[in-house]
Design a protein around this motif. Structure first.
Motif, short mmCIF file in Angstrom:
data_model
loop_
_atom_site.label_atom_id
_atom_site.label_comp_id
_atom_site.label_asym_id
_atom_site.label_seq_id
_atom_site.Cartn_x
_atom_site.Cartn_y
_atom_site.Cartn_z
N SER A 5 0.84 -1.20 0.00
CA SER A 5 0.00 0.00 0.00
C SER A 5 0.88 1.25 0.00
O SER A 5 2.06 1.19 0.33
CB SER A 5 -0.88 0.01 1.24
N GLU A 6 0.26 2.39 -0.36
CA GLU A 6 1.04 3.64 -0.36
C GLU A 6 1.48 4.01 1.05
O GLU A 6 2.57 4.54 1.25
CB GLU A 6 0.24 4.78 -1.02
N GLU A 7 0.64 3.68 2.06
CA GLU A 7 1.01 3.98 3.46
C GLU A 7 2.31 3.27 3.84
O GLU A 7 3.21 3.87 4.44
CB GLU A 7 -0.10 3.54 4.44
N PHE B 74 8.65 8.36 -7.50
CA PHE B 74 7.43 7.59 -7.24
C PHE B 74 6.76 8.05 -5.94
O PHE B 74 5.53 8.17 -5.87
CB PHE B 74 7.76 6.09 -7.18
N VAL B 75 7.58 8.33 -4.93
CA VAL B 75 7.05 8.79 -3.64
C VAL B 75 6.37 10.15 -3.81
O VAL B 75 5.30 10.41 -3.24
CB VAL B 75 8.18 8.82 -2.57
N ASN C 219 1.41 13.40 -4.13
CA ASN C 219 0.55 14.27 -4.93
C ASN C 219 -0.81 13.63 -5.14
O ASN C 219 -1.85 14.29 -5.04
CB ASN C 219 1.19 14.58 -6.28
N ALA C 220 -0.79 12.32 -5.42
CA ALA C 220 -2.06 11.60 -5.64
C ALA C 220 -2.89 11.61 -4.37
O ALA C 220 -4.12 11.77 -4.40
CB ALA C 220 -1.75 10.16 -6.05
N GLU C 221 -2.19 11.48 -3.22
CA GLU C 221 -2.87 11.48 -1.92
C GLU C 221 -3.48 12.86 -1.65
O GLU C 221 -4.62 12.98 -1.20
CB GLU C 221 -1.86 11.13 -0.82
N GLU C 222 -2.72 13.92 -1.96
CA GLU C 222 -3.22 15.30 -1.76
C GLU C 222 -4.42 15.58 -2.65
O GLU C 222 -5.41 16.18 -2.23
CB GLU C 222 -2.09 16.29 -2.07
N GLU C 223 -4.33 15.14 -3.90
CA GLU C 223 -5.45 15.32 -4.85
C GLU C 223 -6.70 14.63 -4.32
O GLU C 223 -7.80 15.18 -4.41
CB GLU C 223 -5.06 14.76 -6.22
#
Length: 414
Positions: free
Chosen positions: A373-375, A400-401, A406-410
Motif C-alpha cells: 500500500s502507499e502507506e 514515485f514517492v 501528490n495523488a494522496e493530496e489530490e
C-alpha cells in the motif's frame, strides 16, 4: 665381487629378561589408586591442599595412563565398575565429590580443583570429557544426592568452558530417558549452568556442537512435544530453557517450511494450494505473518536461476513476481507485514548486486498488484528503511514517492 653375505650387525651388552608378573605389577591401576586415595585421606576436606597434592603427584604418577582411575576416585572415591558401583579392591576415600556437601558453593570449589588439574596437565582434557560421558551413562547406579552433585558440577564446568556440551549426548541413552533420569538431571545441570552464565552463552555452547536441536530427546518419544518440554522446564523454574527449545523448534519448522515451499514452486503447484499449505503451517507452528512473508519472499527469489546481466535480471524478476504476487498478497494483510516485505526487498537488492537498479521497479510492480500500500511505502521511505543501500534506494524511489504524495493530496482535496 664377493658372493659372501654381509654379516648383520649385532647388539652387544647385557640383556635383562622382564618377567610378565613384574610388568603386570608395574601397570596395575590398584597401586595408582592406593597412592591417590592415601593422598586424599591426608589432605582431607581442604580443597586447596587437594589441588596442590594433585599438581605435585602428576610428576610422580602416570596420569596419562590412569586418567579414568584418577577421575573415578575424585568423583566417587574409588574405581567404578560398569554400572556405577564402586570396586571393592581398595577402601574408598571419604574425600570425593559424592561425599561432599550438596550445595552450589561446594560444587564451585570442586570445579576449581578439576580446572586447576586440567590446566596443569592439558593432556587430561580429553580423558576428563570421556569420564563425564561415562558417569552420565552410570546415573542410575548413583543415589539422587550423588546425581545432583554431579549435575551441579557438570553445569559449572560447562559454563566455564572446561567441558564441551557434546558430553550431553550420554543423557539421550534410552534407559535413562525412559525412567525420567535424564530430564531430572538436565534440570539440575541447566540451573547450575545458568547460575554462572546467561541463556545466550548456553545457547552458543549448545549450537557449537549441534545440541541445540536435540533437547527434546531428553524425553521418551511419546512425550517429545514442545508443550510437554515447555511445561516440564517452566515448572522447574527454567523458563529460559523452555523458551530456547521452543524457539529452536520454530527455527527448524521454518527451515522445513521454506524447503517445502521451494519444492512446491519447482513443481509448479497451483498458488491456491501453496497458500492453503502455508496458512496451515502458520497455524500449526504459531508463525507470525511478518515472519512468513520473509520466508515466502526468500522462497520465491530462490526458485529460479538468475541471469548474470543486470538489464536482464530486472526483467526476469518482474516476470517472476507478477506470477507470485497473489501469494505475497495473501500474507501482507497487515501494515507491519508490508513493511517487513519492503525491508526484505531492500536487503535482497543490496546483498545481490545485480538487483541494485531493480528495487524501484519491484516496489512499483507490487504496489500495482495491491501487495504493497502507499502507506507502507511512504512509511518505509520516511522512517522505516534500513541503512543497506539507503541513499541509492531512496533516490530511486524519490519520483514515485512524490507521485504518491501528490495523488494522496489530490484525493484529499477532492
Amino acid at each position: 665381487m664377493s658372493n659372501q653375505r654381509q654379516q648383520k650387525p649385532t647388539l652387544t651388552g647385557q640383556r635383562f629378561k622382564t618377567r610378565k608378573r613384574d610388568e603386570k605389577e608395574r601397570f596395575d591401576p590398584s597401586q595408582f589408586q592406593e597412592s591417590i586415595i592415601q593422598g586424599l585421606n591426608q589432605t582431607g576436606t581442604d580443597l586447596e591442599a587437594v589441588a596442590k597434592f594433585l599438581d605435585a603427584s602428576g610428576a610422580k604418577l602416570d596420569y596419562r595412563r590412569y586418567a579414568e582411575t584418577l577421575f573415578d576416585i575424585l568423583v566417587a572415591g574409588g574405581m567404578l565398575a560398569p554400572g556405577g558401583t564402586l570396586s571393592e579392591d581398595v577402601t574408598p576415600t571419604e574425600f570425593c565429590l559424592f561425599k561432599a556437601q550438596e550445595d552450589i558453593e561446594t560444587m564451585q570449589a570442586y570445579a576449581q580443583v578439576f580446572n586447576k588439574l586440567i590446566r596443569r596437565y592439558k593432556y587430561l582434557e580429553k580423558g576428563f570429557e570421556e569420564e563425564i560421558k561415562k558417569l552420565l551413562l552410570f546415573l542410575k547406579g548413583f543415589t539422587e544426592s550423588e546425581r545432583n552433585k554431579l549435575a551441579m558440577l557438570t553445569g559449572i564446568l560447562l559454563a566455564n568452558g572446561n567441558l564441551s556440551a557434546s558430553i550431553l549426548s550420554s543423557l539421550f541413552n534410552e534407559n535413562l530417558v525412559k525412567e525420567g533420569v535424564s530430564a531430572c538431571f538436565a534440570v539440575k545441570l541447566f540451573k547450575s549452568w545458568l547460575s554462572e552464565k546467561d541463556i545466550s552463552s548456553v545457547a552458543t555452547s549448545l549450537r557449537k556442537v549441534g545440541m541445540d536441536n536435540r533437547l527434546m530427546e531428553l524425553f521418551p518419544a511419546n512425550k517429545r512435544s514442545c508443550e510437554h518440554f515447555s511445561k516440564y522446564f517452566t515448572d522447574a523454574g527454567l523458563k529460559e530453557i523452555s523458551d530456547f527449545a521452543r524457539n529452536q523448534q520454530s527455527i527448524g519448522a521454518r527451515k522445513e517450511l521454506q524447503k517445502e515451499l521451494q519444492e512446491q514452486m519447482a513443481r509448479g503447484d497451483p498458488l491456491k494450494d501453496i497458500i492453503a499449505y502455508v496458512r496451515e503451517e502458520m497455524k500449526k507452528n504459531n508463525i507470525s505473518e511478518q515472519t512468513m512473508i520473509g520466508l515466502i519472499w526468500l522462497s520465491v527469489m530462490s526458485s529460479v536461476e538468475w541471469n548474470k546481466k543486470e538489464e536482464l535480471v530486472t526483467e526476469q524478476a518482474i516476470k517472476l513476481l507478477k506470477q507470485y504476487s497473489p501469494l505475497l498478497k495473501a500474507f501482507t494483510s497487515q501494515g507491519l507485514s508490508e513493511l517487513t516485505l519492503l525491508l526484505k526487498i531492500q536487503e535482497y537488492c543490496y546483498d545481490n548486486i545485480h538487483f541494485m537498479k531493480a528495487f524501484q521497479k519491484i516496489v512499483v510492480l507490487l504496489y500495482k498488484a495491491d501487495v504493497l500500500s502507499e502507506e507502507a511505502i511512504l512509511k518505509w521511505y520516511n522512517e522505516g528503511h534500513v541503512t543497506k543501500g539507503k541513499s541509492v534506494f531512496l533516490e530511486q524511489m524519490k519520483k514515485f514517492v512524490e507521485w504518491l504524495k501528490n495523488a494522496e493530496e489530490e484525493l484529499l482535496n477532492n
